[in-house]
Design an enzyme around this catalytic site. Structure first.
Site, mmCIF file in Angstrom:
data_model
loop_
_atom_site.group_PDB
_atom_site.id
_atom_site.type_symbol
_atom_site.label_atom_id
_atom_site.label_comp_id
_atom_site.label_asym_id
_atom_site.label_seq_id
_atom_site.Cartn_x
_atom_site.Cartn_y
_atom_site.Cartn_z
ATOM 1 N N GLU A 51 128.193 24.056 5.067
ATOM 2 C CA GLU A 51 129.176 23.208 5.856
ATOM 3 C C GLU A 51 129.909 23.915 6.761
ATOM 4 O O GLU A 51 129.989 22.927 7.774
ATOM 5 C CB GLU A 51 130.363 23.095 4.891
ATOM 6 C CG GLU A 51 130.822 22.642 3.794
ATOM 7 C CD GLU A 51 130.218 23.874 2.464
ATOM 8 O OE1 GLU A 51 131.020 23.573 1.245
ATOM 9 O OE2 GLU A 51 129.329 24.277 2.834
ATOM 10 N N CYS A 73 133.731 25.856 -1.185
ATOM 11 C CA CYS A 73 134.556 26.716 -1.259
ATOM 12 C C CYS A 73 136.057 26.867 -1.088
ATOM 13 O O CYS A 73 136.037 27.010 0.351
ATOM 14 C CB CYS A 73 133.928 28.177 -0.894
ATOM 15 S SG CYS A 73 134.027 28.945 0.380
ATOM 16 N N ARG A 182 107.780 34.254 -7.623
ATOM 17 C CA ARG A 182 108.121 35.227 -7.306
ATOM 18 C C ARG A 182 109.345 34.956 -5.874
ATOM 19 O O ARG A 182 109.941 36.476 -5.750
ATOM 20 C CB ARG A 182 106.666 35.868 -6.632
ATOM 21 C CG ARG A 182 106.061 36.435 -7.835
ATOM 22 C CD ARG A 182 105.051 37.289 -7.066
ATOM 23 N NE ARG A 182 104.217 38.189 -8.698
ATOM 24 C CZ ARG A 182 103.289 39.229 -8.562
ATOM 25 N NH1 ARG A 182 103.150 39.193 -7.276
ATOM 26 N NH2 ARG A 182 102.428 39.315 -9.673
ATOM 27 N N LEU A 202 103.546 43.391 -6.809
ATOM 28 C CA LEU A 202 104.254 42.785 -7.416
ATOM 29 C C LEU A 202 105.383 42.443 -6.490
ATOM 30 O O LEU A 202 106.621 42.630 -6.466
ATOM 31 C CB LEU A 202 105.373 43.263 -8.733
ATOM 32 C CG LEU A 202 104.677 43.348 -10.273
ATOM 33 C CD1 LEU A 202 105.456 44.345 -11.012
ATOM 34 C CD2 LEU A 202 104.373 42.634 -10.336
#
Length: 365
Positions: A51, A73, A182, A202
């Site tokens: 926003e 929020c 990932r 990884l």
């Protein structure tokens, strides 16, 4: 027209994939006289919300209609309340796809806007918005990471030969999809045997600026610094999950002091769900389970998964000693087996992916 503009906002939200966790993916569109004035999205964790970005892009947001994929929020977090800026900008109408499940926000943002005289409409493309943020919705309510299981298997259900040879079962296109996973999920979890046999790094090749957290389930602390995941831990994102009995060992201290490895320890009385709660307490909202067989089997046995994808290659090993995708199940009747739900079939040339979810439709990966 509401659906049209909200769909644009949802597509904007997807631009934040890989950058905003554990915050939600949020997109926004400012419209005046059925013309788009500005678009924006939540770009990175801790940064301005969608926003704020869309309002700052517009020259004059007064009397505009704001389309946003998640309730604005109304509390101070890492950024000021979005509702204050919306009210200050004199926006006349706010179209919201779905309420925020966060108890600090839910319904309060809408109430503040309405009390300021802003017309609010809720529920435009709500199903799509909730599905986009199913990871966030689970994590914010349960504080347990969203669990997604990935496996590449042969046609006869194996993930490696009896000599642990496994590279590569699936093809390049399937492996490229794994790289996207990932990038989407905050962390990757594997067992110690995967490290010992494959020595993986990884890392994420899709977005080199954003590597996931790396978790090794290693009860007996058998992994050492000769493996890449330990030796190349410059980003300090490698965690070892091990028994608390190993805390006083020389290896435990060495891995902390020399290689910046972090530890999550567990006692004999704790289970896999307890471990996931500890991971969740680290602000990690989602985990990609990449193996091996024992780890994947544990998550299925304890029903601790939210979704996944099983990628099948047209290869047959035909060896009872080869490593199975799953083990330790003993159903006597066919209906006692696990039935995967909400299936989507993905084709990767001659590989087939079975994408599944306990609830809802596919993630935007």
């Amino acid at each position: 027209m509401h659906n049209y503009f909200m769909e644009i906002a949802l597509n904007e939200a997807k631009k934040g994939i890989g950058s905003v966790n554990p915050n939600p993916l949020v997109g926004a569109v400012l419209v005046k006289d059925n013309k788009i004035i500005a678009v924006g999205y939540h770009e990175f964790y801790g940064g301005p919300h969608a926003e704020v970005n869309v309002i700052n892009k517009s020259k004059n947001p007064e009397d505009c209609t704001l389309y946003v994929t998640l309730e604005p929020c109304s509390h101070h977090g890492k950024t000021p309340p979005c509702t204050d800026l919306i009210i200050k900008s004199k926006i006349k109408k706010c179209i919201i796809a779905t309420l925020d499940p966060n108890p600090l926000v839910s319904g309060r943002g809408v109430k503040q806007l309405q009390e300021a005289g802003i017309e609010v409409i809720i529920g435009v493309l709500e199903k799509e918005a909730k599905n986009l943020n199913k990871v966030f919705f689970k994590y914010i309510k349960e504080k347990i990471p969203y669990i997604f299981i990935k496996a590449g298997i042969t046609l006869d259900g194996k993930i490696a030969t009896q000599t642990f040879s496994s590279q590569w079962i699936t093809n390049f296109l399937a492996r490229n999809k794994v790289e996207k996973y990932r990038n989407f999920f905050s962390g990757i979890l594997v067992g110690a045997n995967t490290i010992l046999q494959d020595n993986p790094s990884l890392r994420c090749k899709v977005n080199e600026n954003r590597n996931p957290y790396r978790f090794i389930l290693d009860k007996d602390l058998v992994v050492s610094d000769k493996y890449r995941i330990i030796a190349n831990n410059e980003d300090q994102k490698t965690f070892i999950i091990t028994s608390e009995k190993n805390i006083d060992s020389a290896k435990f201290q060495l891995l902390i002091e020399k290689f910046s490895v972090k530890f999550i320890t567990f006692s004999e009385n704790e289970n896999l769900k307890d471990i996931l709660k500890k991971i969740g307490s680290l602000n990690i909202d989602s985990i990609l389970i990449e193996g091996g067989s024992g780890v994947i089997s544990s998550f299925f046995k304890e029903n601790l998964y939210d979704g996944g994808e099983i990628m099948v290659a047209p290869k047959i090993l035909g060896d009872s000693l080869a490593i199975p995708f799953l083990n330790g199940f003993s159903p006597l009747n066919i209906d006692e087996g696990i039935t995967l739900k909400n299936i989507k079939i993905n084709l990767y040339d001659n590989n087939v992916g079975f994408e599944f979810y306990k609830e809802g439709e596919c993630l935007p990966v």
